[in-house]
Design a protein around this motif. Structure first.
Motif, PDB file in Angstrom:
ATOM      1  N   ASN A 167       1.010  -1.073   0.132  1.00 48.95           N
ATOM      2  CA  ASN A 167       0.131   0.085  -0.090  1.00 48.95           C
ATOM      3  C   ASN A 167       0.908   1.233   0.019  1.00 48.95           C
ATOM      4  N   ASN A 168       2.128   1.217   0.516  1.00 47.14           N
ATOM      5  CA  ASN A 168       2.932   2.572   0.382  1.00 47.14           C
ATOM      6  C   ASN A 168       4.181   2.039   0.229  1.00 47.14           C
ATOM      7  N   LYS A 169       5.036   2.859   0.008  1.00 49.19           N
ATOM      8  CA  LYS A 169       6.463   2.684  -0.150  1.00 49.19           C
ATOM      9  C   LYS A 169       7.267   1.873   0.384  1.00 49.19           C
ATOM     10  N   LYS A 170       7.236   1.988   1.817  1.00 44.66           N
ATOM     11  CA  LYS A 170       8.101   0.961   2.627  1.00 44.66           C
ATOM     12  C   LYS A 170       7.446  -0.510   2.549  1.00 44.66           C
ATOM     13  N   GLU A 171       5.972  -0.614   2.314  1.00 40.37           N
ATOM     14  CA  GLU A 171       5.583  -1.995   2.082  1.00 40.37           C
ATOM     15  C   GLU A 171       6.254  -2.512   0.714  1.00 40.37           C
ATOM     16  N   ARG A 172       6.032  -1.911  -0.404  1.00 39.14           N
ATOM     17  CA  ARG A 172       6.576  -2.121  -1.542  1.00 39.14           C
ATOM     18  C   ARG A 172       7.941  -2.513  -1.458  1.00 39.14           C
ATOM     19  N   ARG A 173       8.533  -1.808  -0.877  1.00 41.15           N
ATOM     20  CA  ARG A 173      10.247  -2.153  -0.822  1.00 41.15           C
ATOM     21  C   ARG A 173      10.343  -3.636   0.039  1.00 41.15           C
ATOM     22  N   ASN A 174       9.732  -3.560   1.096  1.00 40.76           N
ATOM     23  CA  ASN A 174       9.824  -4.950   1.787  1.00 40.76           C
ATOM     24  C   ASN A 174       9.323  -6.137   1.086  1.00 40.76           C
ATOM     25  N   ALA A 175       8.401  -6.145   0.369  1.00 43.93           N
ATOM     26  CA  ALA A 175       7.899  -7.075  -0.409  1.00 43.93           C
ATOM     27  C   ALA A 175       8.904  -7.191  -1.672  1.00 43.93           C
ATOM     28  N   TYR A 176       9.295  -6.260  -2.159  1.00 43.45           N
ATOM     29  CA  TYR A 176      10.570  -6.366  -3.120  1.00 43.45           C
ATOM     30  C   TYR A 176      11.703  -7.227  -2.641  1.00 43.45           C
ATOM     31  N   ARG A 177      12.031  -6.741  -1.304  1.00 44.61           N
ATOM     32  CA  ARG A 177      13.409  -7.426  -0.744  1.00 44.61           C
ATOM     33  C   ARG A 177      13.031  -8.738  -0.610  1.00 44.61           C
ATOM     34  N   PHE A 178      11.770  -9.151  -0.132  1.00 49.31           N
ATOM     35  CA  PHE A 178      11.621 -10.482   0.412  1.00 49.31           C
ATOM     36  C   PHE A 178      11.668 -11.344  -1.306  1.00 49.31           C
ATOM     37  N   ARG A 179      11.037 -10.918  -2.348  1.00 42.07           N
ATOM     38  CA  ARG A 179      11.151 -11.773  -3.258  1.00 42.07           C
ATOM     39  C   ARG A 179      12.516 -11.649  -3.938  1.00 42.07           C
ATOM     40  N   ARG A 180      13.447 -10.712  -3.973  1.00 42.48           N
ATOM     41  CA  ARG A 180      14.832 -10.729  -4.290  1.00 42.48           C
ATOM     42  C   ARG A 180      15.414 -11.714  -3.184  1.00 42.48           C
ATOM     43  N   HIS A 181      15.253 -11.734  -2.206  1.00 42.48           N
ATOM     44  CA  HIS A 181      15.935 -12.762  -1.090  1.00 42.48           C
ATOM     45  C   HIS A 181      15.618 -14.417  -1.618  1.00 42.48           C
ATOM     46  N   LEU A 182      14.461 -14.520  -1.891  1.00 40.72           N
ATOM     47  CA  LEU A 182      14.154 -15.941  -2.324  1.00 40.72           C
ATOM     48  C   LEU A 182      14.879 -16.110  -3.526  1.00 40.72           C
ATOM     49  N   LEU A 183      14.989 -15.249  -4.591  1.00 40.77           N
ATOM     50  CA  LEU A 183      15.785 -15.632  -5.742  1.00 40.77           C
ATOM     51  C   LEU A 183      17.166 -15.944  -5.457  1.00 40.77           C
ATOM     52  N   LYS A 184      17.621 -15.026  -4.799  1.00 40.32           N
ATOM     53  CA  LYS A 184      19.167 -15.250  -4.517  1.00 40.32           C
ATOM     54  C   LYS A 184      19.259 -16.396  -3.538  1.00 40.32           C
ATOM     55  N   GLN A 185      18.523 -16.860  -2.963  1.00 37.14           N
ATOM     56  CA  GLN A 185      18.361 -18.137  -2.189  1.00 37.14           C
ATOM     57  C   GLN A 185      18.374 -19.364  -3.138  1.00 37.14           C
ATOM     58  N   GLY A 186      18.005 -19.205  -4.413  1.00 35.65           N
ATOM     59  CA  GLY A 186      17.846 -20.467  -5.303  1.00 35.65           C
ATOM     60  C   GLY A 186      16.181 -20.749  -5.671  1.00 35.65           C
ATOM     61  N   TYR A 187      15.443 -19.895  -5.082  1.00 34.42           N
ATOM     62  CA  TYR A 187      13.955 -20.338  -5.449  1.00 34.42           C
ATOM     63  C   TYR A 187      13.887 -19.908  -6.995  1.00 34.42           C
TER      64      TYR A 187
END
Length: 109
Positions: free
Chosen positions: A13-33
């Motif tokens: 809903n806001n910039k902070k939440e979008r950034r957190n969601a993006y970081r979580f997705r990027r973390h998953l990709l970096k971990q091999g998902y």
């Protein structure tokens, strides 16, 4: 041998939440998902201890808001997934190849 799935709904809903969601997705990709769908990621695992490590990692890296669920599937269950739709369809900026069958990944190990 099996598959570990991470399914989530994270607020954006806001910039902070979008950034957190993006970081979580990027973390998953970096971990091999691999991205199965926009909010579903998968990774193969070879024993229950490894799946437990995945759970601990997700708990540490998960944003404080939203809903995250984790699920394990056997190789046989994974192969029984029914896909409907255009296999070439890609509606995401996180362009990923579909997850490979475990047999191809075993050859790599």
């Amino acid at each position: 041998m099996g598959w570990f799935l991470v399914c989530f709904d994270l607020p954006t809903n806001n910039k902070k939440e979008r950034r957190n969601a993006y970081r979580f997705r990027r973390h998953l990709l970096k971990q091999g998902y691999s991205m199965v769908q926009q909010s579903i990621y998968s990774r193969s695992y070879y024993n229950a201890e490894r799946a437990e490590q995945f759970i601990k990692d997700i708990k540490v890296s998960a944003p404080t808001d939203g809903n995250i669920q984790m699920l394990t599937l056997t190789e046989q269950q994974w192969q029984q997934i029914v896909h409907i739709g255009n296999s070439g369809y890609q509606n995401s900026k996180y362009k990923q190849e579909p997850a490979q069958p475990t047999t191809k990944q075993i050859a790599f190990w």
